[in-house]
Scaffold this motif. Sequence first.
Motif, mmCIF file in Angstrom:
data_model
loop_
_atom_site.group_PDB
_atom_site.id
_atom_site.type_symbol
_atom_site.label_atom_id
_atom_site.label_comp_id
_atom_site.label_asym_id
_atom_site.label_seq_id
_atom_site.Cartn_x
_atom_site.Cartn_y
_atom_site.Cartn_z
ATOM 1 N N VAL A 2 0.843 -1.198 0.000
ATOM 2 C CA VAL A 2 0.000 0.000 0.000
ATOM 3 C C VAL A 2 0.877 1.245 0.000
ATOM 4 N N LEU A 3 0.685 2.108 -0.982
ATOM 5 C CA LEU A 3 1.380 3.399 -1.057
ATOM 6 C C LEU A 3 0.550 4.465 -0.346
ATOM 7 N N PRO A 4 1.169 5.588 0.058
ATOM 8 C CA PRO A 4 0.419 6.633 0.762
ATOM 9 C C PRO A 4 -0.387 7.537 -0.171
ATOM 10 N N GLU A 5 -1.291 8.263 0.428
ATOM 11 C CA GLU A 5 -2.048 9.294 -0.287
ATOM 12 C C GLU A 5 -1.069 10.310 -0.876
ATOM 13 N N TYR A 6 -1.383 10.822 -2.057
ATOM 14 C CA TYR A 6 -0.557 11.832 -2.732
ATOM 15 C C TYR A 6 0.885 11.374 -2.921
ATOM 16 N N PHE A 7 1.098 10.067 -3.091
ATOM 17 C CA PHE A 7 2.474 9.572 -3.190
ATOM 18 C C PHE A 7 3.216 10.194 -4.370
ATOM 19 N N ALA A 8 2.500 10.511 -5.449
ATOM 20 C CA ALA A 8 3.160 10.981 -6.669
ATOM 21 C C ALA A 8 3.442 12.474 -6.666
ATOM 22 N N ILE A 9 2.704 13.234 -5.852
ATOM 23 C CA ILE A 9 2.935 14.682 -5.810
ATOM 24 C C ILE A 9 2.343 15.288 -4.542
ATOM 25 N N MET A 10 3.192 16.032 -3.835
ATOM 26 C CA MET A 10 2.744 16.890 -2.731
ATOM 27 C C MET A 10 3.206 18.292 -3.099
ATOM 28 N N GLY A 11 2.336 19.035 -3.755
ATOM 29 C CA GLY A 11 2.721 20.318 -4.315
ATOM 30 C C GLY A 11 2.821 21.431 -3.297
ATOM 31 N N ALA A 12 3.368 22.551 -3.743
ATOM 32 C CA ALA A 12 3.438 23.738 -2.895
ATOM 33 C C ALA A 12 2.056 24.343 -2.710
ATOM 34 N N ARG A 13 1.190 24.135 -3.693
ATOM 35 C CA ARG A 13 -0.194 24.613 -3.635
ATOM 36 C C ARG A 13 -1.125 23.436 -3.907
ATOM 37 N N ASP A 14 -2.320 23.494 -3.362
ATOM 38 C CA ASP A 14 -3.283 22.410 -3.571
ATOM 39 C C ASP A 14 -3.633 22.232 -5.049
ATOM 40 N N THR A 15 -3.526 23.312 -5.809
ATOM 41 C CA THR A 15 -3.879 23.250 -7.234
ATOM 42 C C THR A 15 -2.803 22.591 -8.090
ATOM 43 N N ASP A 16 -1.619 22.360 -7.529
ATOM 44 C CA ASP A 16 -0.529 21.787 -8.325
ATOM 45 C C ASP A 16 -0.882 20.411 -8.876
ATOM 46 N N LYS A 17 -1.704 19.666 -8.154
ATOM 47 C CA LYS A 17 -2.038 18.317 -8.609
ATOM 48 C C LYS A 17 -2.898 18.325 -9.871
ATOM 49 N N LEU A 18 -3.560 19.443 -10.143
ATOM 50 C CA LEU A 18 -4.382 19.520 -11.351
ATOM 51 C C LEU A 18 -3.527 19.377 -12.611
ATOM 52 N N ALA A 19 -2.266 19.822 -12.534
ATOM 53 C CA ALA A 19 -1.392 19.795 -13.713
ATOM 54 C C ALA A 19 -0.968 18.375 -14.080
ATOM 55 N N VAL A 20 -1.097 17.424 -13.161
ATOM 56 C CA VAL A 20 -0.666 16.053 -13.459
ATOM 57 C C VAL A 20 -1.849 15.082 -13.459
ATOM 58 N N GLN A 21 -3.054 15.615 -13.523
ATOM 59 C CA GLN A 21 -4.231 14.748 -13.514
ATOM 60 C C GLN A 21 -4.262 13.880 -14.761
ATOM 61 N N GLU A 22 -4.886 12.712 -14.623
ATOM 62 C CA GLU A 22 -4.968 11.756 -15.728
ATOM 63 C C GLU A 22 -6.408 11.317 -15.949
ATOM 64 N N THR A 23 -6.680 10.877 -17.141
ATOM 65 C CA THR A 23 -7.955 10.228 -17.436
ATOM 66 C C THR A 23 -7.874 8.791 -16.950
ATOM 67 N N TYR A 24 -8.926 8.325 -16.316
ATOM 68 C CA TYR A 24 -8.924 6.956 -15.793
ATOM 69 C C TYR A 24 -8.632 5.965 -16.905
ATOM 70 N N GLY A 25 -7.619 5.116 -16.670
ATOM 71 C CA GLY A 25 -7.245 4.095 -17.641
ATOM 72 C C GLY A 25 -6.075 4.462 -18.513
#
Length: 266
Positions: A40-63
Motif C-alpha cells: 500500500v502506497l500513501p495518499e498523494y504519493f506521486a505529488i505533494m505540491g506547494a499549492r493544492d492546485t498543483d495536482k491539477l497539472a498532473v491529472q490523468e484520465t482513468y485508464g
Amino acid sequence: MLTCTAAAIQMISTPEVADNLATAARLIAEAAGRGAQLVVLPEYFAIMGARDTDKLAVQETYGNGRLQDFLAGEAARYGIWLVGGTIPLASDDAGRVRNSCLAFDPFGACVARYDKIHLFGFDNGSERYAEADTIVPGAEPVAFDTPFGRVGLAVCYDLRFPELFRREQLDIWALPAAFTATTGRAHWEVLLRARAIENQCYVVASGQGGVHPTGRETFGHSLIADPWGQLLDVLPQGEGVVQAELKASQLERVRKTLPALQHRRL
C-alpha cells in the motif's frame, strides 16, 4: 481469508513527480524483496505540491497516464497486489479532480477504483485545509477480492467515519493517508486501532511522514493493526516500509472468541 504478508510504504513526497516515482519504486522493491504480497502506497504519493492546485497539472484520465502505467508496471514486475495510494484523476469539473485510489493485481490489471468520499476541512487559525476546493468527492464504497481475503479501500479523512467501514464485513482495509502532524498526534493511532477492533479486521495504513520540501509536516506513523487492535509494525517518521504477516488464524480466533459482528442489532 488466507495468511499473507502486507506492507505499508511511508514517503515524504515532494512537488517533483519523477523523484516521487523513483522513491516509490525503490520502496516497493524493498517490500517485495521482503516477501510482501500486498503493498500500500500513501495518499498523494506521486505529488505533494506547494499549492493544492498543483495536482491539477498532473491529472490523468482513468485508464491512461504516466502514474497509472507506473502502478500497473510495478504490480506486474513484482507479482504483487498494489494499492496505489492516491493519484489525481480527471473529473467533470475543470478546476477540480478526483482523489483516487487504484488497486492493481499481480498481472498489472486495475481491479478497483475508489474516489475519496470524505474531504478534509480543517482550520485552527494557523493551519487551513479545504480539499473540497480542488477535489470532487466520490460517492461509493469500494472493495476487491484477493486470494487472501476481501480488501476495502479508504483514504485518510475517511478514517473518521466508522459507518463507511461498517458497510461490509471485510478481512483487510487498506488506508493511504497524508495526516497532518496536528491531527495525527491527537487521533491517528486511536482511530486506526478502533476501526480494526470494531470491525475485527486487519488495517494496513500507509502515510506521508515528515517535513516536506514545501514546509508542510505530515504525521507518518504508518502501521499495521490486527483484529484485536494490536500494532504489528509501525514507522514513526521518514521513508521506509512497515511490514507484517496478516494471519488468517488470528482473524478467525478473534471473531470466534468475541463474535461481536454477529451481535450487532442496529
